[in-house]
Write a protein that holds these residues in place. Structure first.
Motif, PDB file in Angstrom:
ATOM      1  N   SER A  15     -42.785   5.674  17.078  1.00  0.00           N
ATOM      2  CA  SER A  15     -43.619   5.813  18.238  1.00  0.00           C
ATOM      3  C   SER A  15     -43.784   7.523  18.392  1.00  0.00           C
ATOM      4  O   SER A  15     -42.973   8.224  18.165  1.00  0.00           O
ATOM      5  N   ASP A  19     -39.264  14.943  19.109  1.00  0.00           N
ATOM      6  CA  ASP A  19     -37.930  14.988  19.046  1.00  0.00           C
ATOM      7  C   ASP A  19     -37.297  16.308  19.495  1.00  0.00           C
ATOM      8  O   ASP A  19     -37.524  17.317  18.791  1.00  0.00           O
ATOM      9  N   SER A  29     -44.425   3.475  16.876  1.00  0.00           N
ATOM     10  CA  SER A  29     -43.576   2.360  16.428  1.00  0.00           C
ATOM     11  C   SER A  29     -44.110   1.296  15.540  1.00  0.00           C
ATOM     12  O   SER A  29     -45.154   0.751  15.913  1.00  0.00           O
ATOM     13  N   LYS A 186     -33.679   6.774  14.136  1.00  0.00           N
ATOM     14  CA  LYS A 186     -34.831   6.734  14.836  1.00  0.00           C
ATOM     15  C   LYS A 186     -35.815   5.304  15.221  1.00  0.00           C
ATOM     16  O   LYS A 186     -36.287   4.801  16.132  1.00  0.00           O
ATOM     17  N   GLU A 190     -35.666   3.949  19.030  1.00  0.00           N
ATOM     18  CA  GLU A 190     -37.238   3.628  19.422  1.00  0.00           C
ATOM     19  C   GLU A 190     -37.570   2.155  19.485  1.00  0.00           C
ATOM     20  O   GLU A 190     -38.061   1.829  20.349  1.00  0.00           O
ATOM     21  N   LYS A 193     -34.161   0.155  21.217  1.00  0.00           N
ATOM     22  CA  LYS A 193     -32.973   1.047  22.085  1.00  0.00           C
ATOM     23  C   LYS A 193     -31.664   0.780  21.663  1.00  0.00           C
ATOM     24  O   LYS A 193     -30.796   0.460  22.607  1.00  0.00           O
TER      25      LYS A 193
END
Length: 208
Positions: A15, A19, A29, A186, A190, A193
């Protein structure tokens, strides 16, 4: 869904966000970690100790960000609800047992109040290519985690909502390559969760 073909990955997978700890953008994503974008800027860096320490600190902060997100989600649901985790180990050979690792991981989970949902492991298979260097960490380079059956099951169970995270001994159980390791954190954070918890941090504590 756990990625299967990860040799050449596109730049469209994760997504679009900044960062905060890495000062670089990531992409929308999708279904697999994007290691292509992450690996390139880091593979040519020298093994300078200060640079290595800074890089480890960035990776640790990035990983811990997703744990805080998971903790926040638990607090909104119920302060008594335990975070559910999977324990994962990478053993060096088919004859090696993951039991010792699992004892350590279970003790770590109990210390942090995690509820263990499943124990999973893979046998380390060294890569025969020098596509990215292992010399940055002094560890062997193994097949990427998304090409391992045990790690694929980790992702499947997280995707299905059976756990909010995975606990491993150290980052090298996932990957010794910075870009690949960052992409896995990541992807889990993302897309699902979910978080990664390490027994041994990327940045060891400085003796006092």
């Amino acid at each position: 869904m756990s990625p299967r073909n990860a040799t050449n990955l596109g730049s469209h997978v994760l997504s679009l966000m900044a960062d905060p700890d890495l000062d670089r953008e990531v992409q929308p994503s999708g279904d697999r970690p994007d290691v292509g974008e992450d690996r390139a800027p880091w593979r040519h860096r020298g093994p300078d100790p200060l640079e290595r320490q800074c890089r480890n600190r960035q990776l640790r902060r990035f990983r811990q960000h997703f744990r805080r997100v998971a903790l926040g989600g638990r607090d909104r649901q119920s302060s008594d609800q335990q975070l559910r985790v999977l324990v994962y180990s990478l053993v060096p050979s088919p004859r090696a047992s993951p039991d010792e690792d699992w004892n350590t991981l279970q003790a770590e989970a109990e210390q942090h109040g995690y509820a263990i949902r499943a124990r999973l492991h893979d046998v380390a298979v060294p890569l025969t290519t020098t596509y990215f260097p292992a010399s940055r960490t002094g560890r062997s380079v193994y097949t990427p985690p998304w090409q391992r059956p045990g790690w694929s099951e980790v992702e499947r169970q997280i995707q299905c909502g059976f756990a909010e995270g995975v606990i491993v001994l150290d980052r090298h159980n996932i990957s010794s390559d910075d870009g690949e390791y960052h992409a896995v954190i990541k992807h889990l954070g993302e897309r699902y969760k979910a978080f990664v918890h390490l027994v041994i941090s990327e940045e060891p504590a400085v003796p006092t």
